[in-house]
Scaffold this motif. Sequence first.
Motif, PDB file in Angstrom:
ATOM      1  N   UNK A  43       0.935  -1.179   0.276  1.00  0.00           N
ATOM      2  CA  UNK A  43       0.112   0.151   0.066  1.00  0.00           C
ATOM      3  C   UNK A  43       0.522   1.097  -0.023  1.00  0.00           C
ATOM      4  N   UNK A  44       1.961   1.610   0.244  1.00  0.00           N
ATOM      5  CA  UNK A  44       2.897   1.984   0.835  1.00  0.00           C
ATOM      6  C   UNK A  44       3.403   2.628  -0.834  1.00  0.00           C
ATOM      7  N   UNK A  45       3.388   1.701  -1.064  1.00  0.00           N
ATOM      8  CA  UNK A  45       4.564   1.576  -2.946  1.00  0.00           C
ATOM      9  C   UNK A  45       3.450   2.567  -3.378  1.00  0.00           C
ATOM     10  N   UNK A  46       2.526   2.219  -3.141  1.00  0.00           N
ATOM     11  CA  UNK A  46       2.428   2.186  -3.732  1.00  0.00           C
ATOM     12  C   UNK A  46       1.537   3.717  -4.858  1.00  0.00           C
ATOM     13  N   UNK A  47       1.926   3.825  -5.879  1.00  0.00           N
ATOM     14  CA  UNK A  47       1.435   5.835  -6.571  1.00  0.00           C
ATOM     15  C   UNK A  47       0.509   5.688  -7.352  1.00  0.00           C
TER      16      UNK A  47
END
Lengths: 160, 390
Positions: B159-163
């Motif tokens: 989740x944290x890596x998705x942009x």
Amino acid sequence: MKEKILSLLCENSRLCNEEIAAILETTRGEVDKAIAELEADGIIRAYTCIIDKERISDDGVLALIELKVAPKAGRGFEEVAERISSYPEVESCSLLSGVCDLLVTVRGRSFKEVSSFVAGELAMIEGVSSTATQFVMKKYKELGVSLMGDEDDGRGRVSL
Amino acid sequence: MMDYTSLISKTAREIKPSGIRRFFDIANTMEGVISLGVGEPDFRTPWQIRSAGIRSLEASATRYTANSGLLKLREEISRYTQRKLGLKYDPTDEVLVTVGGSEAIDMTVRAVIDPGDEVIIPEPSFVCYDPITRLAGGVPKIVSTREEDGFKLTPSALKAAISERTKLLVLPYPSNPTGAVMTREELYEIGEVLRDTNILVLSDEIYSELTFGRPHTSPAEIESLYERTIIINGFSKAFSMTGWRLGYALGPKPIIKAITKLHQFAIMCAPTTSQHAAIEALRSCDDKVREMVEEYDARRKLIVRGFCELGLNCTEPMGAFYAFPSIKSTGLSSEEFCERLLYSQKVALVPGSAFGAAGEGYVRASYCYSLMHIKEALRRIGVFLEELRS
């Protein structure tokens, strides 16, 4: 589990019982017990190693001898086979189907020694009607292990 | 005199060479080395497969095949996938035969990545995803996985890596170098994160046959992932066919169509002899594969126990053929550890840092070696550790 222990020991009889236990996901105690039983039951007869005899100086000679044997009433080939197996010179002795009856492998220091053993001992045994001796010139594989070349398999040392 | 440096493309220049090249050079030239360093099976290609290759040569089957590969092979791949994963891929337009899994990865990334698109890559992992992404103009977004999580990608890290620029997620499981596998439940969670997004998944399943204790689960088996997953697989690891260079990609029609277009221009078709051999592999070698997996499993247990007894903590690898023990207790970096071990005891391992920064503190030990070989390597590592302590 015993079957798996046997297959591991056949591959490498120097695996210790702890290592076998790790591989089979059991306890050292269970492996100790199983192997003790296999030994007591005469299933495991000996622990040995495979040697490329050509690489040691005193390699001697090996002969395969086909014997024709007149079976004895009531005991068949057993009596002769037992007698032959009792010689320390005899490495192995098997009953075969086909033209010859017993296949005997004999190891000696020289051709002469093996020849005189065959002529003087094996051929003389009561019930043995003929012998055919074949000397082994080269062994390429023994008990599933290749005796050819060295282990370099072309893979290099490191790759990702 | 030509100025070659200025002729090399900026992209090619900017791709970092492997940092451990020097270590590799030493390991590959030193005498008397006992290695746990290679990433390829020690078993020979089963004879049925080799014979099929030879038969095809005798029959002069040496021309190009269809761009996407022999239809018979694609049909076998489709059947095999149905049998293994319960998934249907149409051999006519959802299967592409490639030159190893590597080509399939390269072509997939090129087919979907525009300059600036982001590719999420969990590390430590195999070394090709980052440079291939860069070649396509993409931006690698590295996610470090941790030993505490079994080196698996967690939903929160994803989740944290998705942009907004995220186009592709690489799922390299079973993992080289960690041996990690993702369970169905864990993949489901990943699927939930990706649900309703437009993000594709490149699932590198080259080690799918080599799992221990439970069969491999593909992300494509998860309902929310099926439509977005491109499965990459191949023959190298499962059938001991590394040098035959044969792999394949499975996925949604429009994606496979685009990959096939690039493949057609770059490669024409995968090697014909290898394709004929591979048909035989899929038809008749289930038993051979099972035997090899059983043998790997015995080695795996021996090596994991060995490392743990030596005080090098080793999370149980559940797939592939590598153990990834921690060497943090020695206070050395993974490259120092490997280099000193090589000089001292002539044992070759691969530093974990070769597989990304998250691999620092670990070493990769391949167990594509006989039990006897593994025992000797472990013994020598034990001697080395004693030396370090004294």
